[in-house]
Design a protein around this motif. Structure first.
Motif, PDB file in Angstrom:
ATOM      1  N   ASN A 151     -13.540 -42.038  60.445  1.00  0.00           N
ATOM      2  CA  ASN A 151     -14.413 -41.207  61.284  1.00  0.00           C
ATOM      3  C   ASN A 151     -15.224 -40.221  60.467  1.00  0.00           C
ATOM      4  O   ASN A 151     -14.723 -39.613  59.533  1.00  0.00           O
ATOM      5  CB  ASN A 151     -13.575 -40.429  62.300  1.00  0.00           C
ATOM      6  N   ILE A 152     -16.479 -40.087  60.848  1.00  0.00           N
ATOM      7  CA  ILE A 152     -17.363 -39.139  60.176  1.00  0.00           C
ATOM      8  C   ILE A 152     -17.835 -38.158  61.245  1.00  0.00           C
ATOM      9  O   ILE A 152     -18.323 -38.568  62.299  1.00  0.00           O
ATOM     10  CB  ILE A 152     -18.579 -39.864  59.561  1.00  0.00           C
ATOM     11  N   TRP A 153     -17.637 -36.889  60.976  1.00  0.00           N
ATOM     12  CA  TRP A 153     -18.009 -35.880  61.974  1.00  0.00           C
ATOM     13  C   TRP A 153     -19.247 -35.134  61.504  1.00  0.00           C
ATOM     14  O   TRP A 153     -19.379 -34.826  60.332  1.00  0.00           O
ATOM     15  CB  TRP A 153     -16.868 -34.881  62.179  1.00  0.00           C
ATOM     16  N   ARG A 154     -20.114 -34.813  62.449  1.00  0.00           N
ATOM     17  CA  ARG A 154     -21.243 -33.963  62.093  1.00  0.00           C
ATOM     18  C   ARG A 154     -20.931 -32.558  62.584  1.00  0.00           C
ATOM     19  O   ARG A 154     -20.071 -32.393  63.467  1.00  0.00           O
ATOM     20  CB  ARG A 154     -22.539 -34.486  62.695  1.00  0.00           C
ATOM     21  N   PRO A 155     -21.592 -31.567  61.989  1.00  0.00           N
ATOM     22  CA  PRO A 155     -21.348 -30.202  62.449  1.00  0.00           C
ATOM     23  C   PRO A 155     -21.673 -30.075  63.939  1.00  0.00           C
ATOM     24  O   PRO A 155     -22.587 -30.748  64.419  1.00  0.00           O
ATOM     25  CB  PRO A 155     -22.314 -29.355  61.609  1.00  0.00           C
ATOM     26  N   ASP A 156     -20.947 -29.247  64.633  1.00  0.00           N
ATOM     27  CA  ASP A 156     -21.160 -29.083  66.073  1.00  0.00           C
ATOM     28  C   ASP A 156     -22.361 -28.163  66.310  1.00  0.00           C
ATOM     29  O   ASP A 156     -22.214 -27.009  66.700  1.00  0.00           O
ATOM     30  CB  ASP A 156     -19.882 -28.511  66.714  1.00  0.00           C
ATOM     31  N   GLU A 157     -23.519 -28.702  66.049  1.00  0.00           N
ATOM     32  CA  GLU A 157     -24.758 -27.923  66.199  1.00  0.00           C
ATOM     33  C   GLU A 157     -25.727 -28.698  67.067  1.00  0.00           C
ATOM     34  O   GLU A 157     -25.741 -29.932  67.055  1.00  0.00           O
ATOM     35  CB  GLU A 157     -25.413 -27.710  64.823  1.00  0.00           C
ATOM     36  N   ILE A 158     -26.570 -27.955  67.779  1.00  0.00           N
ATOM     37  CA  ILE A 158     -27.580 -28.616  68.612  1.00  0.00           C
ATOM     38  C   ILE A 158     -28.701 -29.109  67.698  1.00  0.00           C
ATOM     39  O   ILE A 158     -29.243 -28.341  66.906  1.00  0.00           O
ATOM     40  CB  ILE A 158     -28.140 -27.645  69.668  1.00  0.00           C
ATOM     41  N   VAL A 159     -28.995 -30.402  67.782  1.00  0.00           N
ATOM     42  CA  VAL A 159     -30.099 -30.931  66.972  1.00  0.00           C
ATOM     43  C   VAL A 159     -31.292 -31.227  67.879  1.00  0.00           C
ATOM     44  O   VAL A 159     -31.122 -31.560  69.053  1.00  0.00           O
ATOM     45  CB  VAL A 159     -29.703 -32.213  66.196  1.00  0.00           C
ATOM     46  N   ALA A 160     -32.475 -31.086  67.309  1.00  0.00           N
ATOM     47  CA  ALA A 160     -33.698 -31.315  68.088  1.00  0.00           C
ATOM     48  C   ALA A 160     -33.729 -32.768  68.561  1.00  0.00           C
ATOM     49  O   ALA A 160     -33.359 -33.675  67.825  1.00  0.00           O
ATOM     50  CB  ALA A 160     -34.907 -31.006  67.230  1.00  0.00           C
ATOM     51  N   PHE A 161     -34.141 -33.009  69.798  1.00  0.00           N
ATOM     52  CA  PHE A 161     -34.223 -34.358  70.363  1.00  0.00           C
ATOM     53  C   PHE A 161     -35.680 -34.646  70.685  1.00  0.00           C
ATOM     54  O   PHE A 161     -36.412 -33.741  71.108  1.00  0.00           O
ATOM     55  CB  PHE A 161     -33.365 -34.425  71.627  1.00  0.00           C
ATOM     56  N   GLU A 162     -36.095 -35.893  70.479  1.00  0.00           N
ATOM     57  CA  GLU A 162     -37.524 -36.160  70.616  1.00  0.00           C
ATOM     58  C   GLU A 162     -38.051 -36.144  72.056  1.00  0.00           C
ATOM     59  O   GLU A 162     -39.248 -36.034  72.263  1.00  0.00           O
ATOM     60  CB  GLU A 162     -37.926 -37.453  69.888  1.00  0.00           C
ATOM     61  N   ALA A 163     -37.171 -36.253  73.037  1.00  0.00           N
ATOM     62  CA  ALA A 163     -37.630 -36.200  74.431  1.00  0.00           C
ATOM     63  C   ALA A 163     -37.153 -34.895  75.077  1.00  0.00           C
ATOM     64  O   ALA A 163     -36.104 -34.371  74.707  1.00  0.00           O
ATOM     65  CB  ALA A 163     -37.070 -37.381  75.197  1.00  0.00           C
ATOM     66  N   ASP A 164     -37.927 -34.381  76.044  1.00  0.00           N
ATOM     67  CA  ASP A 164     -37.492 -33.147  76.703  1.00  0.00           C
ATOM     68  C   ASP A 164     -36.742 -33.464  77.999  1.00  0.00           C
ATOM     69  O   ASP A 164     -36.616 -34.616  78.417  1.00  0.00           O
ATOM     70  CB  ASP A 164     -38.666 -32.196  76.934  1.00  0.00           C
TER      71      ASP A 164
END
Lengths: 93, 462
Positions: free
Chosen positions: A58-71
């Motif tokens: 398992n690979i975890w990413r930091p628990d941060e909000i990332v920009a998403f291309e759709a609103d």
């Protein structure tokens, strides 16, 4: 496979199948699973199963909000029914 | 000369190239290659590229090159239908990483290509939009599931197309249409934004007209992507040309294989020998069990991946569904094709309590034995060779009434998928009646460049 077992499987799969579909798919399943049973010819005692070939854990990413291309509006517009910024569903209980 | 590079270097404008591709797409409409054309956006993009070039700006290594996109890749341009009623009107809110990489290099998507709905099938007959015809015989199947992509490249509508390969979906239609089809090592190309089928074997690759193009395009597509944690660091650097040890899988050269397929495969093997490679026959009896493993493991993963189609958040919702349960079950019944349902039912059966050990766990144990057999082979050989499919393209409608018979056509393409190995379908001539067949080159994990280099070497001998 009995009709009752097939109906149970369709329920588990959230599929409402017509009688004609049930008859056709039931026969297909019997034949396909019959073919699969040739695996019993092989001795797999002490063989570990392989569930994935990723060569990684398992690979975890930091628990941060990332920009998403759709609103939000665009995403809500994909739902068949929505109201007040929420997706609408029939009464659950 | 590579056809993609030729297109990119021709002294014609991007607009002319894209317009010509669109015109061809319309001319060949009866083949049912595309689920939708991207005419307006493609021409606008081409005009932008021409302006960039006129201003002396960099426009990318694929500037103005038109390509076709299998309709299970998300793109903000047009609808992403997966050739299923469930997604008939779905506009993806994201762009697949593979699509973004091509567009960053200036490639222009002219249309979405037809597939078996959700990529379930080997003939493109399971599409909600109808079957795609073979480029060499309109009465025959294009193969599948990337049938539209293969036919688009074979008809020279576009020099290349993107496809997905879970158990042969790039290689088999490439074989049926006489084009190159590369299924890379599992994890080579990001799957972000691609409609998921079976997560432990889904891969992204290209269908192209030359080995050189295949190499170049795979090089552009490969690499790590933080949006797909299964991706590997780029390892596709061109391989040194050297004399290879090649094993011919004899289990796939005899019984059950069409005589002309076997003969054309042997002709290709002669070319490998003439090029100075050391060729010998090998036996891999375990591979005959791979298809049974595949049709347990893949339906299990399909059942899980397709549980997201619920008629709630996006996709089709049945008109007469009233309760929440009906929204799920009626939307799925109406929105999915029979083959999708067949696989979901098999998948949920082999995963259900009481059958899990006998089917799912058993299959995954045999998968270990298959991987072990490959590892032993690749300790001695660099490349393994066998046909892509036991037959050339079959007639449209010939196998649709017999699901198991259709599955048996995948017998040679599924083994490398289960082990995550790279495999390349190389055009190897035509049968007496003019149907192309492909030879399959299979390598150890991360040996993709060796396979493509070998194909390029043999292509150069012609």
């Amino acid at each position: 496979m009995t009709e009752k077992e097939l109906q149970h499987l369709a329920d588990l799969s959230a599929l409402s199948l017509s009688e004609a579909e049930m008859a056709a798919l039931g026969g297909d399943l019997e034949r396909i699973l019959g073919y699969v049973r040739q695996l019993d010819e092989l001795d797999t005692t002490d063989v570990e199963p392989t569930f994935q070939v990723y060569e990684m854990e398992n690979i975890w990413r930091p628990d941060e909000i990332v920009a998403f291309e759709a609103d939000r509006e665009e995403l809500l517009a994909l739902a068949p029914e929505s109201k007040d910024n929420q997706i609408k569903v029939p009464k659950v209980l | 000369m590579s056809s993609v590079i030729k297109v990119a270097s021709e002294k014609v404008s991007a607009v002319e190239l894209v317009a010509a591709a669109l015109e061809k797409a319309k001319k060949f409409a009866e083949y049912n290659v595309f689920t939708s054309l991207n005419e307006k956006a493609a021409l606008a993009k081409a005009a932008e590229i021409d302006k960039k070039i006129a201003r002396g700006e960099k426009a990318g290594r694929l500037a103005g090159v038109p390509y076709a996109l299998k309709d299970n890749f998300s793109s903000r341009e047009g609808k992403t239908t997966a050739s299923a009623k469930m997604l008939e009107n779905y506009r993806a809110p994201i762009t697949a990483t593979a699509v973004k990489k091509l567009e960053d290099e200036g490639a222009i998507m002219i249309g979405r290509t037809n597939l078996d709905a959700f990529a379930h099938g080997g003939s493109t007959e399971n599409s909600y939009f109808g079957a795609t015809a073979n480029a060499h015989d309109k009465t025959r199947v294009a193969g599948g599931s990337s049938g539209g992509s293969a036919t688009a490249v074979a008809l020279d509508i576009v020099p290349f197309a993107l496809g997905t390969d879970t158990g042969g979906s790039i290689r088999q239609p490439a074989s049926f249409n006489g084009v190159y089809g590369m299924k890379p090592t599992f994890g080579a190309v990001s799957r972000y934004g691609v409609v998921a089928m079976a997560s432990s074997t889904d891969t992204i690759g290209v269908l192209a007209q030359t080995a050189e193009d295949t190499q170049m395009l795979m090089g552009l597509l490969a690499g790590k992507d933080e949006k797909d944690t299964t991706t590997l660091d780029d390892f596709l650097a061109a391989a040194k040309s050297e004399k290879l040890k090649i094993g011919v899988i004899s289990d796939f050269m005899g019984e059950g294989v069409d005589d002309e397929v076997a003969k054309l495969t042997k002709d290709y093997i002669e070319k490998l020998k003439k090029a100075g490679h050391q060729v010998s026959e090998v036996k891999m009896p375990i591979l005959k069990y791979a298809l049974a493993v595949y049709y347990v493991v893949v339906p299990a993963e399909v059942a899980s991946n397709l549980s997201r189609y619920d008629g709630i958040r996006y996709g089709f919702r049945a008109k007469d569904a009233k309760t929440l349960g009906e929204i799920y079950s009626k939307s799925r019944d109406e929105g999915l094709m029979p083959e999708n349902k067949r696989r979901i039912l098999i998948g949920n059966f082999v995963l259900s309590s009481g059958f899990f050990d006998a089917y799912y766990l058993k299959a995954q144990k045999v998968r270990t034995l298959i991987i072990k057999a490959y590892n032993e082979m690749f300790a001695k050989y660099d490349v393994l060779v066998c046909p892509v499919a036991p037959t050339p393209a079959f007639k449209i409608g010939e196998n649709t009434s017999d699901a198991l018979k259709m599955y048996l056509g995948d017998i040679m393409t599924v083994p490398p998928s289960l082990a995550g190995l790279p495999a390349l379908s190389v055009p190897a001539g035509k049968t007496a009646s003019g149907l192309p067949i492909g030879v399959q080159l299979i390598g150890a994990r991360r040996s993709d460049a060796i396979l493509m280099g070998l194909a390029a070497e043999i292509e150069g001998l012609k």
